[in-house]
Design a protein around this motif. Sequence first.
Motif, PDB file in Angstrom:
ATOM      1  N   CYS A  23       0.831  -1.212   0.000  1.00 27.53           N
ATOM      2  CA  CYS A  23       0.000   0.000   0.000  1.00 27.53           C
ATOM      3  C   CYS A  23       0.862   1.258   0.000  1.00 27.53           C
ATOM      4  O   CYS A  23       0.368   2.353  -0.281  1.00 27.53           O
ATOM      5  CB  CYS A  23      -0.939   0.011   1.201  1.00 27.53           C
ATOM      6  N   LEU A  82       1.669   8.299   8.288  1.00 25.47           N
ATOM      7  CA  LEU A  82       0.270   7.866   8.195  1.00 25.47           C
ATOM      8  C   LEU A  82       0.057   6.562   8.960  1.00 25.47           C
ATOM      9  O   LEU A  82      -0.967   6.386   9.629  1.00 25.47           O
ATOM     10  CB  LEU A  82      -0.123   7.684   6.730  1.00 25.47           C
ATOM     11  N   TYR A 135      -2.655   6.543  12.094  1.00 30.52           N
ATOM     12  CA  TYR A 135      -3.867   5.729  12.059  1.00 30.52           C
ATOM     13  C   TYR A 135      -3.669   4.336  12.661  1.00 30.52           C
ATOM     14  O   TYR A 135      -4.568   3.502  12.579  1.00 30.52           O
ATOM     15  CB  TYR A 135      -4.368   5.622  10.619  1.00 30.52           C
ATOM     16  N   LEU A 155      -6.972   3.489   3.903  1.00 25.89           N
ATOM     17  CA  LEU A 155      -7.393   4.660   4.670  1.00 25.89           C
ATOM     18  C   LEU A 155      -8.912   4.775   4.733  1.00 25.89           C
ATOM     19  O   LEU A 155      -9.464   5.220   5.745  1.00 25.89           O
ATOM     20  CB  LEU A 155      -6.786   5.929   4.062  1.00 25.89           C
ATOM     21  N   LYS A 156      -9.587   4.382   3.664  1.00 26.19           N
ATOM     22  CA  LYS A 156     -11.046   4.427   3.689  1.00 26.19           C
ATOM     23  C   LYS A 156     -11.588   3.410   4.689  1.00 26.19           C
ATOM     24  O   LYS A 156     -12.551   3.700   5.417  1.00 26.19           O
ATOM     25  CB  LYS A 156     -11.618   4.151   2.296  1.00 26.19           C
ATOM     26  N   TRP A 213     -10.127   2.432   7.383  1.00 25.07           N
ATOM     27  CA  TRP A 213      -9.890   3.023   8.709  1.00 25.07           C
ATOM     28  C   TRP A 213     -10.959   4.064   9.028  1.00 25.07           C
ATOM     29  O   TRP A 213     -11.505   4.100  10.134  1.00 25.07           O
ATOM     30  CB  TRP A 213      -8.506   3.669   8.764  1.00 25.07           C
ATOM     31  N   GLU A 214     -11.259   4.911   8.052  1.00 24.81           N
ATOM     32  CA  GLU A 214     -12.256   5.963   8.263  1.00 24.81           C
ATOM     33  C   GLU A 214     -13.618   5.367   8.609  1.00 24.81           C
ATOM     34  O   GLU A 214     -14.293   5.818   9.547  1.00 24.81           O
ATOM     35  CB  GLU A 214     -12.364   6.820   7.008  1.00 24.81           C
ATOM     36  N   LEU A 258       2.022   3.233   2.169  1.00 24.55           N
ATOM     37  CA  LEU A 258       1.719   4.350   3.058  1.00 24.55           C
ATOM     38  C   LEU A 258       2.971   4.731   3.847  1.00 24.55           C
ATOM     39  O   LEU A 258       3.710   3.867   4.301  1.00 24.55           O
ATOM     40  CB  LEU A 258       0.594   3.978   4.020  1.00 24.55           C
ATOM     41  N   ILE A 302      -1.922   1.737  11.774  1.00 19.52           N
ATOM     42  CA  ILE A 302      -2.073   0.685  10.771  1.00 19.52           C
ATOM     43  C   ILE A 302      -0.821  -0.198  10.791  1.00 19.52           C
ATOM     44  O   ILE A 302       0.302   0.312  10.748  1.00 19.52           O
ATOM     45  CB  ILE A 302      -2.273   1.281   9.371  1.00 19.52           C
ATOM     46  N   THR A 362      -4.318  13.909  -1.577  1.00 16.70           N
ATOM     47  CA  THR A 362      -4.439  14.830  -0.448  1.00 16.70           C
ATOM     48  C   THR A 362      -4.332  16.273  -0.921  1.00 16.70           C
ATOM     49  O   THR A 362      -5.103  17.140  -0.497  1.00 16.70           O
ATOM     50  CB  THR A 362      -3.344  14.545   0.595  1.00 16.70           C
TER      51      THR A 362
END
Length: 218
Positions: free
Chosen positions: A11, A17, A21, A126-127, A129-130, A13, A23, A192
Amino acid sequence: MRIKITADSTCDLGAALLEKYDITLANLIVNKNGEAFTDGITITPADIFAHVAAGGDLCSTTAKNIGEYADLFEEYSSKYDGVIHINIGAGFSSCYQNACLAAEDYPNVRVIDSQNLSTGQGLVVLKAWELAQTCDDLDEIMVDVCLNYGGIDYLSSNVADIQEYWRMVVVEQPVYYISYAVSSIASIDLYTVARDDYDAALEIYQALIENADLEDGF
């Protein structure tokens, strides 16, 4: 309900990040010139880009095996109410298949095929996680991600209107592409920027793809 998000290291990331989050990554093995490196630890995307730019062969990855995914799920399924793992696309690797087999022994683990990698996969992570911040239902989160953010139908790479392509893949459906065109910048950074300053992000995007052949894809 506390839901843990994990993902394959493909991914891309960044560390900030991942820390922000919380992760956790399953780090794949990257094979370069006959040597094995641990993705994100002993080799980075920048290292790979530099290797290829210098004329080196394309690198390959070795999938995580069932036992490795089982170890990951064992650790976090006992610490959290649920775990959602986002894999590199099943079309690129057997990681998704292996993770699904490992998850069969953990009723509070869900596995999602991102159908993507790099920035595309990162946005799915990320989605997830959101959604996990406001939804307690693992299956509901999984369905939402798969239906709306998993890149189920890829866009045609034969696009003549770059403005229209930009609007579709970065603004409307930002994960419906594989981000070779933008991988020279940190994952999701372009998206972003686009959320804050569309014109600035478009300029970055157009500069990155000046030498890309849209008919052959990215």
